[in-house]
Motif scaffolding. Structure first.
Motif, PDB file in Angstrom:
ATOM      1  N   ALA A 228     -51.824 -12.582  86.951  1.00 32.47           N
ATOM      2  CA  ALA A 228     -50.842 -13.327  87.744  1.00 32.47           C
ATOM      3  C   ALA A 228     -51.508 -14.016  88.929  1.00 32.47           C
ATOM      4  N   ARG A 229     -52.620 -14.697  88.659  1.00 32.55           N
ATOM      5  CA  ARG A 229     -53.382 -15.274  89.789  1.00 32.55           C
ATOM      6  C   ARG A 229     -52.624 -16.360  90.530  1.00 32.55           C
ATOM      7  N   LYS A 230     -51.632 -16.952  89.870  1.00 30.07           N
ATOM      8  CA  LYS A 230     -50.869 -18.006  90.556  1.00 30.07           C
ATOM      9  C   LYS A 230     -49.918 -17.408  91.594  1.00 30.07           C
ATOM     10  N   ASN A 231     -49.604 -16.140  91.454  1.00 31.11           N
ATOM     11  CA  ASN A 231     -48.708 -15.508  92.419  1.00 31.11           C
ATOM     12  C   ASN A 231     -49.495 -15.191  93.693  1.00 31.11           C
ATOM     13  N   PRO A 232     -49.043 -15.716  94.844  1.00 29.35           N
ATOM     14  CA  PRO A 232     -49.826 -15.515  96.077  1.00 29.35           C
ATOM     15  C   PRO A 232     -49.932 -14.047  96.486  1.00 29.35           C
ATOM     16  N   ALA A 233     -49.064 -13.199  95.952  1.00 28.92           N
ATOM     17  CA  ALA A 233     -49.099 -11.783  96.344  1.00 28.92           C
ATOM     18  C   ALA A 233     -50.114 -10.964  95.530  1.00 28.92           C
ATOM     19  N   THR A 234     -50.725 -11.574  94.512  1.00 31.05           N
ATOM     20  CA  THR A 234     -51.761 -10.860  93.759  1.00 31.05           C
ATOM     21  C   THR A 234     -52.993 -10.690  94.639  1.00 31.05           C
ATOM     22  N   SER A 253     -61.677  -6.941  90.154  1.00 32.92           N
ATOM     23  CA  SER A 253     -60.444  -6.134  90.131  1.00 32.92           C
ATOM     24  C   SER A 253     -59.282  -6.913  90.740  1.00 32.92           C
ATOM     25  N   PHE A 254     -58.138  -6.719  90.163  1.00 42.80           N
ATOM     26  CA  PHE A 254     -56.920  -7.357  90.676  1.00 42.80           C
ATOM     27  C   PHE A 254     -55.841  -6.307  90.887  1.00 42.80           C
ATOM     28  N   THR A 255     -55.043  -6.508  91.918  1.00 44.98           N
ATOM     29  CA  THR A 255     -53.851  -5.686  92.073  1.00 44.98           C
ATOM     30  C   THR A 255     -52.654  -6.608  91.951  1.00 44.98           C
ATOM     31  N   LEU A 256     -51.833  -6.333  90.969  1.00 42.47           N
ATOM     32  CA  LEU A 256     -50.665  -7.187  90.743  1.00 42.47           C
ATOM     33  C   LEU A 256     -49.664  -7.007  91.874  1.00 42.47           C
ATOM     34  N   PRO A 257     -48.848  -8.026  92.110  1.00 42.47           N
ATOM     35  CA  PRO A 257     -47.809  -7.883  93.131  1.00 42.47           C
ATOM     36  C   PRO A 257     -46.805  -6.808  92.718  1.00 42.47           C
ATOM     37  N   HIS A 258     -46.184  -6.236  93.708  1.00 45.41           N
ATOM     38  CA  HIS A 258     -45.093  -5.300  93.491  1.00 45.41           C
ATOM     39  C   HIS A 258     -43.985  -6.031  92.742  1.00 45.41           C
ATOM     40  N   HIS A 259     -43.182  -5.297  91.952  1.00 51.05           N
ATOM     41  CA  HIS A 259     -42.215  -6.020  91.117  1.00 51.05           C
ATOM     42  C   HIS A 259     -41.205  -6.818  91.926  1.00 51.05           C
ATOM     43  N   LYS A 260     -41.022  -6.431  93.203  1.00 55.68           N
ATOM     44  CA  LYS A 260     -40.061  -7.192  94.013  1.00 55.68           C
ATOM     45  C   LYS A 260     -40.640  -8.538  94.453  1.00 55.68           C
ATOM     46  N   GLN A 261     -41.959  -8.667  94.333  1.00 57.02           N
ATOM     47  CA  GLN A 261     -42.580  -9.930  94.750  1.00 57.02           C
ATOM     48  C   GLN A 261     -42.800 -10.865  93.567  1.00 57.02           C
ATOM     49  N   MET A 262     -42.193 -10.519  92.447  1.00 57.19           N
ATOM     50  CA  MET A 262     -42.401 -11.329  91.255  1.00 57.19           C
ATOM     51  C   MET A 262     -41.054 -11.506  90.570  1.00 57.19           C
ATOM     52  N   GLY A 263     -40.816 -12.645  89.961  1.00 54.31           N
ATOM     53  CA  GLY A 263     -39.564 -12.838  89.229  1.00 54.31           C
ATOM     54  C   GLY A 263     -39.497 -11.837  88.077  1.00 54.31           C
ATOM     55  N   LYS A 264     -38.288 -11.465  87.695  1.00 57.19           N
ATOM     56  CA  LYS A 264     -38.146 -10.459  86.628  1.00 57.19           C
ATOM     57  C   LYS A 264     -38.794 -10.933  85.336  1.00 57.19           C
ATOM     58  N   MET A 265     -38.646 -12.237  85.047  1.00 55.38           N
ATOM     59  CA  MET A 265     -39.194 -12.746  83.788  1.00 55.38           C
ATOM     60  C   MET A 265     -40.714 -12.660  83.771  1.00 55.38           C
TER      61      MET A 265
END
Ligand SMILES: Nc1ncnc2c1ncn2[C@@H]1O[C@H](COP(=O)(O)OP(=O)(O)OP(=O)(O)O)[C@@H](O)[C@H]1O
Ligand SMILES: [Mg+2]
Length: 497
Positions: A228-234, A253-265
């Motif tokens: 999810a590199r396009k998501n600024p919260a990654t 290494s990457f840490t994905l954003p928390h689910h609240k910082q990402m659209g459900k889809m």
């Protein structure tokens, strides 16, 4: 070494019919098989790959077309030979192949007739492996049709390129050999299931400046970036490089954003059908093509703590022997040096997540914040106990006659002691983010807000600070809008008094 003085030799040429049948069962799935064919198109510098399926016809088929360099007849005949290249050969940098087997083994895993039509330098050639013909004749001879006009989808070939056509889809019919409608349904369902795999496996090519386009029955598949590199919260850690004799291994290494910082889809898309817990881990790319993912290679467990961690590993095709890459390009083993380095990467990730976890834990036991629950860690065990000192409880208890007070505290203690720990464990292992605090009704919330406010205001002056504290704990956090409203009305009422 002892010399062999005399010996005899006997003919042991493989039986065409049995060996070629054996090639069918080396463990491909529809998605790994299609990916193997796409690998060849990418190696042939294709920019557009079309997967076209005809499933309702009497004789269903799957076609994979590319606009790559194509092959001459001589090259095509060589390509049809199982073991067309020696795996020990050095390959060019962008070559995704290794064994000279993929096109054949992948195709036979799904169908009994493989036809390849290729156009290069204005000339079109075709060759067919039909397992039924091989069985009948028991010889390694491909058929070269003179007329390609009857070959489905051959007319779709452009100026140069290759068509790989699968017919006699015996492995995909789901047992419905004579029920065309049911068979079509099964095949279509299986094809739809390959979509996510293709979006993931080839996402790096699809994201390039001049992107590779892969379409499925006319629909271009969007890339699926597992980080999810396009998501600024990654959060992306710096890239590390490990130099080895046969090439460099790159690790990030990457840490994905928390689910609240990402659209459900997006969250569900990145999680995939198996969910985030099972999708954490290493993502191994060979020449930018994803080979393996969602595993820590046995170096640690897939835990809730590291659920959002994904680590990209990039290797070149020159290291295939070290990594024991298989024909299907879907499994690999860690070379020992890399293993040691990856252990350190995992330790770092685990330390990081434990720290944030502890921070959250501390917040919970911070008495200033008046938690409804206390987290008590002792003797290797962790307990959650309702905080009887919370003003929402203690103020109410104060208002009760002393004989009822004990009963009230007993009730609260019972709620704590019967926390459904096993069910929580099971839910945490599945879809932890779906576990949310229960909603409280207005009356309950008002009681909690008023009690908490009055206690906090006794010890603190700054209302802003009080509000910030309350915002962090439940039940206020999960019903923050309502809480704010109740705070405002309560303050107004107390000012008027
Ligand atoms: N779409 C294509 N366009 C051009 N050439 C192709 C195409 N598909 C296959 N070939 C040629 O056929 C050869 C054999 O392909 P095949 O997939 O069987 O083996 P490979 O790619 O060499 O190795 P691997 O078994 O690792 O896939 C390739 O090396 C390539 O030269
Ligand atoms: Mg190949």
């Amino acid at each position: 070494m002892q010399e062999i003085v005399s010996s005899r030799r006997a003919d042991a040429t493989p039986h065409a019919a049995s060996l070629i049948e054996g090639l069918r069962d080396i463990g491909y799935s529809l998605e790994t098989a299609i990916s193997d064919v796409i690998d060849n198109s990418i190696t042939a510098r294709a920019r557009r790959i079309r997967i076209v399926t005809e499933t309702f016809a009497e004789a269903p088929h799957i076609a994979i077309l590319d606009d790559g360099e194509g092959m001459t007849e001589e090259e095509l005949i060589a390509a049809m030979r199982p073991g067309s290249r020696n795996p020990l050969e050095t390959r060019d940098d962008p070559d995704l192949g290794r064994f000279g087997l993929g096109m054949k083994s992948a195709s036979f895993s799904q169908c009994r007739r493989l036809t390849v039509v290729s156009r290069k330098g204005g000339r079109t050639s075709a060759a067919v492996w039909d397992l039924d013909e091989v069985a009948e004749r028991n010889e390694w001879a491909v058929r070269l049709p003179d007329d390609i006009s009857g070959i489905p989808d051959a007319e779709k070939l452009g100026e140069s390129g290759t068509l790989v056509l699968w017919e006699k889809l015996d492995r995909l019919s789901g047992g419905y050999a004579h029920n065309a409608a049911k068979r079509a349904e099964v095949i279509n369902q299986r094809i739809a299931e390959t979509e996510r795999h293709l979006r993931l496996v080839f996402h790096r090519f699809m994201e390039e400046a001049k992107p590779l386009s892969i379409s499925l029955n006319g629909r271009v598949l969007p890339p699926l970036d597992p980080f999810a590199r396009k998501n600024p919260a990654t959060i992306a850690d710096p890239e590390e490089r490990l130099s080895m004799i046969r090439g460099d291994v790159e690790i990030q290494s990457f840490t994905l954003p928390h689910h609240k910082q990402m659209g459900k889809m997006d969250w569900d898309d990145i999680a995939g059908p198996e969910g985030h817990l099972k999708s954490q881990g290493f993502y191994l790319y060979r020449g930018k093509r994803l080979i393996l993912y969602g595993t820590w290679f046995g170096l640690c467990r897939q835990s809730e703590l590291t659920k959002l961690s994904r680590v990209r590993i990039d290797i070149p095709n020159s290291m295939d022997a070290d990594w024991k890459i298989d024909v299907k390009k879907s499994s690999a083993q860690l070379p020992p040096i890399v293993k040691d380095r990856l252990k350190r990467v995992i330790e770092r990730i685990q330390d990081g997540s434990k720290r944030t976890y502890r921070k959250r834990g501390q917040k919970l036991v911070d008495h200033e914040r008046l938690p409804m629950w206390n987290r008590i860690q002792a003797d290797g065990q962790i307990r959650y106990r309702p905080n009887a000192e919370h003003p929402a409880f203690s103020d109410f208890a104060e208002s009760l006659p002393p004989d009822l007070r004990r009963g009230f505290y007993n009730c609260i203690a019972l709620v704590g002691a019967s926390l459904p720990v096993e069910t929580l464990h099971a839910d945490m292992a599945g879809t932890a983010e779906e576990i949310v605090p229960d909603r409280v009704d207005e009356d309950t919330l008002v009681q909690a807000v008023q009690a908490t406010l009055s206690v906090l205001m006794r010890s603190r002056k700054d209302i802003k600070e009080i509000i910030a504290l309350m915002k962090d704990v439940d039940p206020f956090r999960s019903a923050w809008d309502d809480t704010q409203r109740i705070i405002a009305t309560t303050l107004e009422a107390s000012e008027q008094q």
